[in-house]
Write an enzyme that holds these catalytic residues in place. Structure first.
Site, PDB file in Angstrom:
ATOM      1  N   THR A 185      -0.547   4.772  -1.250  1.00  0.00           N
ATOM      2  CA  THR A 185      -0.222   5.658  -2.318  1.00  0.00           C
ATOM      3  C   THR A 185      -1.530   6.096  -2.683  1.00  0.00           C
ATOM      4  O   THR A 185      -2.726   5.562  -2.308  1.00  0.00           O
ATOM      5  CB  THR A 185       0.277   4.780  -3.419  1.00  0.00           C
ATOM      6  OG1 THR A 185      -0.657   3.670  -3.686  1.00  0.00           O
ATOM      7  CG2 THR A 185       1.691   4.382  -3.101  1.00  0.00           C
ATOM      8  N   GLU A 330       6.687   5.034  -2.256  1.00  0.00           N
ATOM      9  CA  GLU A 330       7.175   4.028  -2.172  1.00  0.00           C
ATOM     10  C   GLU A 330       8.734   4.352  -1.973  1.00  0.00           C
ATOM     11  O   GLU A 330       9.450   3.268  -1.785  1.00  0.00           O
ATOM     12  CB  GLU A 330       7.139   3.149  -3.389  1.00  0.00           C
ATOM     13  CG  GLU A 330       5.706   2.684  -3.888  1.00  0.00           C
ATOM     14  CD  GLU A 330       4.728   3.614  -4.517  1.00  0.00           C
ATOM     15  OE1 GLU A 330       5.244   4.639  -4.484  1.00  0.00           O
ATOM     16  OE2 GLU A 330       3.973   2.949  -5.138  1.00  0.00           O
ATOM     17  N   LYS A 440      -0.784   8.026 -27.173  1.00  0.00           N
ATOM     18  CA  LYS A 440      -0.103   7.534 -28.367  1.00  0.00           C
ATOM     19  C   LYS A 440      -0.756   7.766 -29.668  1.00  0.00           C
ATOM     20  O   LYS A 440      -2.063   7.251 -29.860  1.00  0.00           O
ATOM     21  CB  LYS A 440       0.121   6.134 -28.228  1.00  0.00           C
ATOM     22  CG  LYS A 440       1.015   5.463 -29.135  1.00  0.00           C
ATOM     23  CD  LYS A 440       1.538   4.160 -28.435  1.00  0.00           C
ATOM     24  CE  LYS A 440       3.017   3.873 -29.273  1.00  0.00           C
ATOM     25  NZ  LYS A 440       3.434   2.537 -28.787  1.00  0.00           N
ATOM     26  N   TRP A 445       4.615   8.981 -29.626  1.00  0.00           N
ATOM     27  CA  TRP A 445       3.971   9.220 -28.457  1.00  0.00           C
ATOM     28  C   TRP A 445       3.951  10.890 -28.088  1.00  0.00           C
ATOM     29  O   TRP A 445       4.619  11.471 -28.681  1.00  0.00           O
ATOM     30  CB  TRP A 445       5.315   8.859 -27.429  1.00  0.00           C
ATOM     31  CG  TRP A 445       5.208   7.518 -27.129  1.00  0.00           C
ATOM     32  CD1 TRP A 445       6.460   6.761 -27.376  1.00  0.00           C
ATOM     33  CD2 TRP A 445       4.250   6.509 -26.364  1.00  0.00           C
ATOM     34  NE1 TRP A 445       5.966   5.415 -27.023  1.00  0.00           N
ATOM     35  CE2 TRP A 445       5.020   5.241 -26.408  1.00  0.00           C
ATOM     36  CE3 TRP A 445       3.057   6.803 -25.753  1.00  0.00           C
ATOM     37  CZ2 TRP A 445       4.125   4.451 -25.898  1.00  0.00           C
ATOM     38  CZ3 TRP A 445       2.440   5.747 -25.380  1.00  0.00           C
ATOM     39  CH2 TRP A 445       3.002   4.503 -25.471  1.00  0.00           C
TER      40      TRP A 445
HETATM   41  P1  AMP Z   1       3.028   9.757  -4.840  1.00  0.00           P
HETATM   42  O1  AMP Z   1       3.489   8.562  -4.257  1.00  0.00           O
HETATM   43  O2  AMP Z   1       1.541   9.903  -4.445  1.00  0.00           O
HETATM   44  O3  AMP Z   1       3.890  11.042  -4.319  1.00  0.00           O
HETATM   45  O4  AMP Z   1       3.222   9.781  -6.277  1.00  0.00           O
HETATM   46  C1  AMP Z   1       4.476   9.787  -6.923  1.00  0.00           C
HETATM   47  C2  AMP Z   1       4.330   9.967  -8.253  1.00  0.00           C
HETATM   48  O5  AMP Z   1       3.968  11.348  -8.601  1.00  0.00           O
HETATM   49  C3  AMP Z   1       5.552   9.962  -9.235  1.00  0.00           C
HETATM   50  O6  AMP Z   1       5.607   8.384  -9.565  1.00  0.00           O
HETATM   51  C4  AMP Z   1       5.325  10.801 -10.340  1.00  0.00           C
HETATM   52  O7  AMP Z   1       4.833  10.183 -11.434  1.00  0.00           O
HETATM   53  C5  AMP Z   1       4.728  11.820  -9.464  1.00  0.00           C
HETATM   54  N1  AMP Z   1       5.595  12.889  -9.404  1.00  0.00           N
HETATM   55  C6  AMP Z   1       6.141  13.192  -8.013  1.00  0.00           C
HETATM   56  N2  AMP Z   1       6.959  14.194  -7.953  1.00  0.00           N
HETATM   57  C7  AMP Z   1       7.032  14.715  -9.264  1.00  0.00           C
HETATM   58  C8  AMP Z   1       7.758  15.788 -10.125  1.00  0.00           C
HETATM   59  N3  AMP Z   1       8.721  16.510  -9.504  1.00  0.00           N
HETATM   60  N4  AMP Z   1       7.567  16.011 -11.451  1.00  0.00           N
HETATM   61  C9  AMP Z   1       6.576  15.008 -11.811  1.00  0.00           C
HETATM   62  N5  AMP Z   1       5.933  13.945 -11.413  1.00  0.00           N
HETATM   63  C10 AMP Z   1       6.400  13.780 -10.031  1.00  0.00           C
END
Ligand code: AMP
Length: 539
Positions: A185, A330, A440, A445
């Protein structure tokens, strides 16, 4: 109990290329090479080379279960690794080329990669750490000139290995529970963590992506994968496209707005997938240098929130259908998609854009719930915010070589996403923030994501990031970091703009202008760096 009487047919990735070579052998995969020329070959060619790669890996001593790294842009060779490495029973470990040398070294050592395939254009990024890597026995170069000086121990050339290998290879991935892929990640918090996919989970995910309710590419589509192959398995597109025989366009290192616009126009791309930063850049390019992008039926965007203003701008100015999707490494990564449903057909344009700006409904195969601080499940009323938890056949059950902990996985078998969301009565989810990015203030929030979206939809603003800064009175207050479009902006006008939508206490205490918002390795705004800048007095 009465058991079903169906075949126990393994869900393994060799099935995809076997299918493609029979069903769509003449369909093509095109790659923009580093020098700007196109490389084009067919699925039949891909199949032969994937089989050769199986033998080449065996010749290098790669055994089932071994991890094999890739350090590459999106190209046909990387596609071969996506199939050939799992086909040889090994695990394709896609290395993020944008990580720092320390992070890269950490990940490669942690994964214990035995071989790494290196794109010649990226040599300077891996050479400095190559000699320190503990487990790598060979580096295999491609897109590299033989006369080029290379500072990698045990470097070989991919095409030499392929030339020596037979294309008669027996797949070594008979068991669907074998690991096939490893992706760390992006690590906006702490050190990166590895997600280890199985053949079974990736095959089910591929079927998930192929649903019309998800991204649903078909044979007729021309798919441009801008999302890197080193990010969350390229959103599953390589596997999904190959299974149905879509034409695949790989941009190689050409990710700037102008070449992307040219590719979309010249190749008549129908589905293009990338993060909001890419589409934001493309939008401004197209405004300056108009091109015909009318072939696009789905501009898929995910990875971070797509600002509503940009969805509106694409649809209004270019009549391009934007499909907002949400996922996580994940989750292999597809989680939700915001396509309009029948009840939305009567909505006016504004109402439709509101829906499209949401992260959308969970695709069939993904189960979701929202949970409060006390662990109790919360209602789906479109208002109550809570942590999103998910489960399903393509969701991680634990991180690689890390004990299953309660911070990420619940006792009753759900994965904690860390995203704070609302879900409405029709199952449409809206992300209000990452739990750690919420502000916050005085116990209330403030959603940094909502404010960023509103700021970026102002005509003077190119990029915006909102972070929480400590405040004696309120606990935390929002600080807005901006990249103005033309260099100038008026804080009063921005405040007035925000006040049309948000309560007064949401207004940023300050605006700070920077040349560029720092990004993570996968192109998301890196608020960790902004918070560090702030702590060191740099903002
Ligand atoms: P990654 O594993 O690097 O793809 O990161 C995943 C995280 O990216 C998610 O838990 C979200 O916080 C953010 N994320 C992915 N897609 C979106 C979306 N369409 N809108 C907002 N946040 C997103």
């Amino acid at each position: 109990m009465l058991n079903g009487l169906m075949m126990d047919y393994p869900l393994t990735l060799d099935t995809i290329v076997e299918h493609a070579r029979r069903m769509t052998p003449r369909k093509t995969i095109k790659t923009k090479l580093p020098d700007g020329d196109w490389h084009e070959y067919s699925y039949a060619d891909l199949y032969r080379r994937v089989k050769k790669l199986g033998n080449a890996l065996a010749a290098l001593g790669v055994e089932p279960g071994d991890r094999v790294g890739t350090f590459a842009w999106n190209n046909y060779q990387h596609l071969e690794f996506y199939f050939g490495i799992p086909g040889a029973g090994a695990v394709v470990h896609t290395l993020n080329i944008r990580l720092s040398p320390e992070q890269l070294k950490f990940i490669i050592d942690h994964a214990e990669d035995k071989v790494i395939f290196v794109d010649g254009t990226l040599l300077p990024l891996i050479e400095p750490i190559a000699a320190q890597l503990q487990t790598v026995e060979h580096f295999v170069l491609f897109n590299a000139d033989k006369s080029q000086e290379v500072n990698l121990p045990n470097a070989l050339h991919y095409e030499d290995l392929m030339a020596a290998a037979s294309d008669d290879f027996e797949w070594r991935c008979a068991d669907e529970n074998m690991a096939m892929g490893l992706c760390y990640t992006s690590g906006t918090t702490g050190m990166p963590k590895g997600v280890l996919y199985s053949h079974r989970s990736m095959m089910l995910h591929t079927l998930g992506v192929l649903q019309a309710a998800a991204l649903g590419p078909t044979e007729a589509d021309v798919v441009l994968a801008v999302v890197p192959q080193f990010h969350a398995m390229c959103w599953g597109l390589p596997y999904a496209c190959a299974w149905v025989g879509s034409t695949i366009i790989m941009p190689g290192p050409h990710l700037k707005p102008a070449p992307l616009a040219e590719m979309i126009e010249s190749e008549r791309v129908s589905i293009a997938a990338g993060v909001p930063t890419i589409w934001n850049g493309l939008y401004h390019e197209l405004r300056q240098n108009p091109r015909d992008i009318s072939s696009i039926t789905e501009l898929v965007v995910g990875g971070s929130a797509m600002p509503r203003g940009l969805i509106e701008a694409y649809e209004r100015d270019f009549h391009v259908n934007v499909v907002h999707a949400w996922g996580m490494t994940e989750m292999s990564p597809i989680g939700s998609v915001s396509k309009l449903q029948t009840r939305h057909h009567d909505l006016d344009q504004e109402g439709r854009w509101d829906i499209k700006a949401k992260q959308g409904y969970f695709v069939p195969g993904v189960d979701a719930r929202i949970v409060g601080d006390d662990g109790a499940e919360l209602p789906w009323d479109g208002e109550t915010m809570g942590e999103l938890q998910v489960r399903g056949p393509w969701v991680a059950a634990q991180y690689y070589k890390i004990e299953r902990d309660r911070e990420h996985f619940t006792a009753d078998g759900w994965f904690r996403t860390g995203d704070v969301v609302t879900i409405d009565g029709d199952g449409f989810m809206t992300i209000t923030d990452r739990s750690k990015d919420l502000v916050k203030s005085g116990g209330e929030w403030i959603s940094s994501v909502d404010m960023e979206n509103m700021l970026i939809s102002h005509p003077d603003v190119l990029e915006a990031a909102v972070i929480a800064i400590p405040d004696e009175t309120w606990g935390e207050r929002p600080l807005a970091v901006l990249v103005p479009l033309e260099g100038a902006y008026d804080p009063g006008a921005l405040n007035a703009w925000l006040l049309e939508h948000f309560p007064k206490f949401w207004l940023p205490d300050r605006y700070v202008v920077v040349d560029e918002i720092p990004k993570t390795g996968v192109g998301k705004m890196d608020k960790k760096v902004l918070r560090q800048w702030y702590a060191h007095g740099k903002l």
